[in-house]
Design an enzyme around this catalytic site. Structure first.
Site, mmCIF file in Angstrom:
data_model
loop_
_atom_site.group_PDB
_atom_site.id
_atom_site.type_symbol
_atom_site.label_atom_id
_atom_site.label_comp_id
_atom_site.label_asym_id
_atom_site.label_seq_id
_atom_site.Cartn_x
_atom_site.Cartn_y
_atom_site.Cartn_z
ATOM 1 N N TYR A 101 0.799 -1.123 -0.071
ATOM 2 C CA TYR A 101 -0.017 -0.125 0.075
ATOM 3 C C TYR A 101 0.888 1.171 -0.094
ATOM 4 O O TYR A 101 2.022 1.536 0.592
ATOM 5 C CB TYR A 101 -1.053 -0.122 1.257
ATOM 6 C CG TYR A 101 -1.902 1.396 1.255
ATOM 7 C CD1 TYR A 101 -3.010 1.401 0.962
ATOM 8 C CD2 TYR A 101 -1.268 2.230 2.119
ATOM 9 C CE1 TYR A 101 -3.787 2.643 1.156
ATOM 10 C CE2 TYR A 101 -1.810 3.749 2.213
ATOM 11 C CZ TYR A 101 -3.023 3.571 1.565
ATOM 12 O OH TYR A 101 -3.819 4.764 1.944
ATOM 13 N N GLU A 185 -3.472 7.519 -4.002
ATOM 14 C CA GLU A 185 -3.231 6.063 -3.509
ATOM 15 C C GLU A 185 -3.265 4.872 -4.276
ATOM 16 O O GLU A 185 -3.849 4.741 -5.332
ATOM 17 C CB GLU A 185 -4.699 5.825 -2.457
ATOM 18 C CG GLU A 185 -4.641 4.743 -1.531
ATOM 19 C CD GLU A 185 -5.810 4.710 -0.783
ATOM 20 O OE1 GLU A 185 -6.102 4.750 0.455
ATOM 21 O OE2 GLU A 185 -6.855 4.469 -1.511
#
Ligand code: GDP
Ligand code: MN
Length: 376
Positions: A101, A185
């Site tokens: 992530y 993101e």
């Protein structure tokens, strides 16, 4: 403004972030053709402005044409958290070794940029933050200094990501800053079987305040998910944010509009929206504002809160009266008018006082009346 995954990946690619590439399709036929061209295994992914598509069945890996057709058929038209899927992204499936992530956003409280990295990618980051907060490596970056290579290397190593992620993270930061994003993101950022690090998903929120220097952003507007009220407000050039209460709000100035929401809440009501009509309050602008509020079927009362500055009270009052003549309203209007020439303005409103148009001397009185009328 939120971008769809395929738009976000295209935006990432401009800044040199490696991404998996694909083709967008709106029909089963085109999706199958795209899968044939990409080769198998291929992946068919719903393009909607919400996350959690994988969990909802909106991401499918397929092994042949029949499976691609079946997946596209199931995903196109599917509803994910209230968003109907109108297009899919078809890619050659990536062979994943590990999922990470990575993100950058603004930490308003710290007045710094905040980067987050984790080896626990492919799952919701909120979930990781709750179950295993130590698994997220945070890095504050001073926007004035920027992100240096040295700092990025240490951060990446500390998070347990491979060295190959360093240039990706640097490019992601550049995309965040130069691309004028509020959020970038990547979940998952993956290491492939052959050791490359690339973005398999993209979530990008662009800062609308920077739109003036990005004429190219216009191409993203067509796919925006706006509710009817917000679409109309944008068309009329109004600063509007839809909420779900029953008291419609019109105020001049963002600060006053925010305070108006607070006061409505304070006396037990729930605002239906934020609407700042800016400095002036001409009949034209007021009519537009009332028209937008009127499309909101939850609205039971409208609270108009105007502080006359350069625009004098009698002009504001005349504007409101004229606007009400132009728009047939579904809800009564309660007005608080103060500031320059408030007395003259109130005198005009008094001539038109009725059970559809009420003037109150203070913000609190007006809020109480509006909330009462809204039946909250
Ligand atoms: P989200 O659920 O909306 O965040 O959609 P993602 O694009 O993140 O996809 C969800 C999951 O599907 C990923 O975490 C992967 O595990 C899987 N996935 C997506 N694309 C591929 C791919 O190209 N290859 C493989 N093997 N899995 C994929
Ligand atoms: Mn994802």
């Amino acid at each position: 403004m939120d971008l769809l995954e395929h738009q976000g990946k295209e935006y990432f690619a401009r800044y040199g972030i490696p991404v998996s590439t694909g083709v967008v399709a709106t029909t089963v036929e085109d999706a199958a053709a795209a899968a044939e061209a990409a080769g198998y295994p291929a992946v068919v992914k719903a393009q909607v402005h919400v996350g959690g598509r994988g969990k909802a069945g909106g991401v499918k890996v397929v092994g042949d044409r029949a499976a691609a057709e079946a997946a596209a058929g199931a995903i196109l038209g599917m509803s994910i958290k209230g968003h109907t899927v109108q297009r899919v992204l078809v890619e050659r499936a990536t062979a994943i070794a590990e999922e990470y992530y990575a993100s950058f956003t603004l930490d308003r409280a710290a007045k710094l940029h905040l980067g987050m990295l984790s080896r626990q990618g492919g799952v919701e980051i909120e979930q990781v933050a709750e179950s295993d907060p130590a698994a997220i490596a945070r890095l504050h970056v001073d926007p004035v200094d920027g992100l240096a290579e040295e700092a990025a290397s240490q951060w990446v190593a500390g998070a347990g990501l491979p060295d190959e992620a360093v240039p990706v993270v640097l490019a992601l930061y550049r995309c965040f800053v130069e691309g004028d994003a509020d959020l970038v993101e990547v979940n998952p950022l993956v290491r492939t079987d052959d050791g490359r690090v690339l973005a398999l998903d993209a979530k990008v929120t662009l800062d609308d305040n920077a739109a003036f220097r990005h004429p190219d952003w216009d191409e993203y507007r067509g796919t925006q998910h706006l509710d009817e009220r917000e679409r109309l407000a944008r068309e009329k050039g109004l600063q509007y944010i839809g909420l779900d209460g029953s008291v419609g709000i019109i105020a001049n100035g963002a600060g006053l509009a925010m305070s108006t929401l607070d006061v409505v809440n304070q006396v037990g009501g729930r605002p239906a929206n934020f609407l700042d009509i800016g400095g002036g309050a001409s009949a034209e602008v007021m009519a537009n504002a009332l028209e937008v509020i009127n499309t909101d079927e939850n609205v039971r009362a409208i609270f108009v809160n105007i502080f006359g500055g350069i625009t004098r009270g009698e002009e504001v009052a005349n504007g409101i009266v004229q606007a009400m003549g132009r728009v047939t309203l579904n809800a009564p209007v309660v007005i608080r008018l103060d500031g320059t020439n408030a007395d003259q303005g109130r005198a005009i409103l008094a001539e038109h006082e009725s059970d559809r148009l009420m003037s109150r001397p203070t913000m609190l009185d007006a809020a109480r009346t509006a909330v009462e009328l809204a039946g909250a």
